[in-house]
Design an enzyme around this catalytic site. Structure first.
Site, short mmCIF file in Angstrom:
data_model
loop_
_atom_site.label_atom_id
_atom_site.label_comp_id
_atom_site.label_asym_id
_atom_site.label_seq_id
_atom_site.Cartn_x
_atom_site.Cartn_y
_atom_site.Cartn_z
NE ARG A 195 -4.02 0.00 1.80
CZ ARG A 195 -4.06 1.18 2.37
NH1 ARG A 195 -3.23 1.47 3.34
NH2 ARG A 195 -4.91 2.09 1.98
CB CYS A 219 16.86 -4.98 -6.15
SG CYS A 219 17.90 -6.05 -5.19
#
Ligand SMILES: Cc1ncc(COP(=O)(O)O)c(C=O)c1O
Length: 441
Positions: free
Chosen positions: A315, A358
């Site tokens: 979210r 990443c």
């Protein structure tokens, strides 16, 4: 509001220390409070009692079958949006006649499966979908109940990704087309078109959009009656808010007080009401617990690097959402009085709370005022994470999904074991040839 509170500088869930639960199941983990789930469900049903709605909990908000069981035991039906959710509801032992099935893209197999499962009501979103549902029901020599999802063109004043009741979104059919829809399909013998469905967005923090949507729906019911069609059910969807910050959301009674005066005359004429709440029941009933792996400073910025980020809770990066974050064991002098952007405590500094992935977009909070003392090994609680937390989690970067725990009083139950690294690629271990004999060259 919920059963997560600090006592003597330690975060508790009901009667248990969150740190003790996390020590047992490790992190990242979602921890839910059963009492909060039940309390929110009970408040909702009490607030709307004058129109006695069937409360169909929105499975997508938090779909663990043990969460579903808690609510089903309380009398909830379910709002499902995929074949997988139909099966989840069935696995949780939910009475399928109390389930409604929405979603703009139901496949043939999903429709057939829902008919087999004896779903209570299809919430249909387009003409082509209606024809498909009717065709499949006819082929199975059965009859199903259908509600038309209408798009009342109401602005719910929420994030544009979760605003679903405006004309330009993909959901439902607009009010002008609804009458034609009934004229065309309203007498189908296999797909009985007898209800209206709407869901205008989420979260909605003011009551006016509901008032406007209900007013337009009531007018449509009258118009359809004049055309000779009786509406037996109105599903008002979900969207009621949750307290991401302390006392952010109106009490459920305020929503009910806005909706009931408009709905009651229809209820008195025999229309059955349905609600599809998710967030308002489960958001504050769950926290995500993560562990600090490292801290570091880059330029002027301090980073708290945790063992989960957008893979466990999407979210913040997907919607820019705010979740209050605070250490699980901050000590009495650093206990926040309220869940808010800046809890106004000494020795705090702005910090980015990030995950291990990443991606620069992998964060739980940016520039958040947090204790300067946070260090490697500390546990952080991400509050109001019960809704659209675990259900939107992913295996990105091949991280196993978090474990899930439900606490009730002084008891904790592991309701989803942590995935193992090998279960992540189990479906990849045995490649098999695809037989394309007979396909076009
Ligand atoms: C059709 C439908 N009903 C109900 C809900 C539940 O919304 P909320 O969790 O805000 O109550 C959603 C959420 O997107 C939805 O799409």
């Amino acid at each position: 509001m919920d059963s997560f509170s600090y006592r003597d500088g330690e975060l508790f869930v009901e009667n248990l220390r969150v740190a003790d639960v996390a020590a047992k199941v490790q992190t990242p983990c979602y921890v839910y409070s059963r009492a909060t789930l039940e309390d929110h469900y009970d408040r909702l049903t009490a607030a709307f009692r004058p129109i006695a709605p069937l409360v169909c909990y929105s499975v997508k908000s938090s779909s663990n079958i043990n969460v579903l069981r808690v609510l089903a035991e309380r009398g909830a039906g379910m709002d499902v949006v995929s074949g997988g959710e139909v099966q989840r509801a069935a696995a949780a032992g939910v009475d399928m006649s109390r389930c409604v099935y929405a979603g703009v893209g139901k496949s043939d197999a999903e429709i057939a499966g829902a008919i087999d499962a004896r779903i209570g009501l299809f919430n249909c979103e387009s003409e082509e979908e209606f024809e498909n549902i009717a065709r499949i029901a006819r082929a199975q020599n059965t009859t199903v109940r259908v509600a038309l999802r209408v798009n009342p063109d109401v602005d719910p004043k929420t994030h544009r990704y979760t605003s679903t009741g405006k004309k330009e979104t993909k959901f439902g059919v607009d009010l002008e087309r609804a009458r034609r829809f009934f004229a065309t399909y309203g007498r189908d013998p296999h797909a009985k078109l007898e209800g209206l469905h709407l869901h205008i967005g989420s979260p909605i923090y003011t009551v006016d959009p509901y008032r406007e949507a209900m007013t337009k729906t009531a007018a449509l019911v009258d118009e359809l009656a004049r055309d000779g069609f009786t509406i037996r059910s109105i599903d008002l969807g979900g969207g009621f808010g949750a307290d991401y910050e302390s006392a952010q959301s109106p009490p459920l009674k305020e929503y009910a007080d806005a909706i009931i005066p408009l709905a009651k005359p229809l209820y008195d004429k025999g229309v059955r009401f349905i609600l599809e709440p998710g967030r308002t029941i489960v958001a504050n009933a769950g926290i995500l617990v993560v562990k600090v792996l490292y801290t570091k400073t880059s330029g002027d910025k301090r980073f708290i690097i945790c063992d989960a980020g957008m893979n466990a809770l999407l979210r913040p990066s997907h919607y820019g959402s705010f979740h209050f974050i605070w250490p699980v064991s901050p000590g009495a002098s650093m206990t926040p009085a309220r869940r808010t952007l800046d809890p106004k405590l000494p020795n705090t500094v702005p910090q980015d709370v990030v995950g291990p992935l990443c991606e620069t977009g992998d964060f739980l909070a940016l520039d958040r005022t947090l204790p300067a003392s946070i260090k490697r090994g500390d546990l952080l609680a991400v509050f109001t994470a019960g809704a659209y937390g675990m259900s939107m989690a992913s295996n990105y970067n091949s991280h196993p999904l978090p474990a899930e725990v439900i606490v009730s009083g002084s008891n904790a139950q592991l309701v989803r074991a942590r995935e193992t690294a090998t279960s992540l690629f189990a479906c990849e271990l045995k490649p098999s040839a695809i037989d394309l004999a007979g396909s076009r060259a």
